[in-house]
Design a protein around this motif. Structure first.
Motif, PDB file in Angstrom:
ATOM      1  N   LEU A 164     -14.779   6.086  27.159  1.00  0.00           N
ATOM      2  CA  LEU A 164     -14.651   4.726  27.651  1.00  0.00           C
ATOM      3  C   LEU A 164     -14.714   3.725  26.507  1.00  0.00           C
ATOM      4  N   ARG A 167     -11.418   3.566  24.740  1.00  0.00           N
ATOM      5  CA  ARG A 167     -10.398   2.841  25.514  1.00  0.00           C
ATOM      6  C   ARG A 167     -10.578   1.330  25.366  1.00  0.00           C
ATOM      7  N   LEU A 168     -11.824   0.879  25.361  1.00  0.00           N
ATOM      8  CA  LEU A 168     -12.057  -0.550  25.174  1.00  0.00           C
ATOM      9  C   LEU A 168     -11.673  -0.974  23.764  1.00  0.00           C
ATOM     10  N   LEU A 171      -8.061  -1.513  23.595  1.00  0.00           N
ATOM     11  CA  LEU A 171      -7.693  -2.748  24.286  1.00  0.00           C
ATOM     12  C   LEU A 171      -7.995  -3.967  23.420  1.00  0.00           C
ATOM     13  N   VAL A 189      -9.878  -0.779  32.241  1.00  0.00           N
ATOM     14  CA  VAL A 189     -10.348   0.561  31.844  1.00  0.00           C
ATOM     15  C   VAL A 189     -11.166   1.227  32.959  1.00  0.00           C
ATOM     16  N   HIS A 190     -11.226   0.569  34.128  1.00  0.00           N
ATOM     17  CA  HIS A 190     -11.845   1.149  35.320  1.00  0.00           C
ATOM     18  C   HIS A 190     -13.327   1.470  35.089  1.00  0.00           C
ATOM     19  N   LEU A 196     -19.558  -0.819  30.573  1.00  0.00           N
ATOM     20  CA  LEU A 196     -18.567  -0.932  29.508  1.00  0.00           C
ATOM     21  C   LEU A 196     -19.201  -1.445  28.219  1.00  0.00           C
TER      22      LEU A 196
END
Length: 263
Positions: A164, A167-168, A171, A189-190, A196
């Motif tokens: 996770l 992924r951030l 972004l 990113v759900h 997060l």
């Protein structure tokens, strides 16, 4: 000494924050009243005594007071010199109705860590352009308030995870100039916003807003060395204005952008 009544109030561009209110009063006493929003209060000088739900409370050092919406309360100086306070009014998107009962029973939280974080949040809210930092700090504050008021429910919160966090980071790299709000990032990113922030900080040892600002400053350094003026560089690297660039640049590099360019 003449009575003092100094205030400042504003509405920042951070979701869930209805109002920021700073005040210095020496003799003013609030009558019984209610707010539609949650009241998150810290006192920097002096102390406040108040009645909530027919019980007397106060704000000694390191206390964070959380007053629920729609519950009558008053407020008066508890010392001869009055008090200096900072207040956040938060809507139900940050703190839900499930916390009203626990907050009525125990509105004053002696928690130095929480107190320090609320102070950091006020600093971030005072600077346009630092909304991601303010949002991240407020998200973790809300999570800690849940943990203090409803510890059993907070015990089940998910732990950070590295996929996770990556992924951030991807972004943030893709949105370096335009930026991204925390709630939008969480949707993309759900993940829950608090999860997060913790995932990113746990994986990289730096908060998402710190990562974003350091990447922007790094890009600004290259543009400054290429001869671009600081005002133009600020706009090109995602800062709110030149003073916003200067503040973060000095923090990370040790000198102003102008001095760096002249070197």
């Amino acid at each position: 000494m003449a009575p003092q009544r100094e205030i400042s109030a504003w509405r920042p561009g951070v979701p869930g924050v209805v109002e920021v209110f700073h005040a210095h009063y020496t003799e003013y006493a609030y009558p019984m009243h209610v707010h539609e929003a949650w009241t998150l209060l810290i006192v920097d000088d002096g102390a406040v005594r108040y009645d909530l739900d027919r019980h007397e409370h106060g704000t000694p050092h390191d206390t964070v007071s959380l007053l629920p919406p729609h519950i009558p309360h008053n407020g008066a100086p508890a010392t001869a010199d009055g008090f200096r306070k900072r207040v956040l009014y938060l809507d139900s998107s940050r703190l839900g109705d499930d916390l009203i009962g626990p907050a009525v029973d125990g509105p004053d939280l002696v928690d130095p860590v929480l107190r320090h974080r609320v102070g950091q949040l006020h600093t971030a809210l005072a600077h346009p352009g630092d909304e991601l930092e303010a949002d991240s700090r407020l998200t973790l504050i809300a999570e800690r308030l849940h943990g203090r008021l409803r510890p059993a429910a907070a015990a089940g919160l998910a732990r950070p995870d590295r996929p996770l966090a990556y992924r951030l980071r991807e972004l943030l790299d893709a949105r370096l100039v335009e930026g991204v709000a925390l709630d939008e990032a969480a949707r993309l990113v759900h993940a829950h916003p608090a999860h997060l922030v913790r995932a990113f900080s746990g994986a990289f040892g730096i908060a998402p807003h710190q990562y974003l600002m350091s990447r922007r400053v790094d890009r600004a350094r290259r543009l400054l060395l290429d001869g671009h003026p600081p005002g133009e560089v600020a706009a090109a690297t995602g800062f709110y204005d030149q003073s916003h660039l200067t503040r973060h640049f000095r923090r990370l590099v040790g000198v102003t952008p102008g001095r760096y360019a002249r070197s």
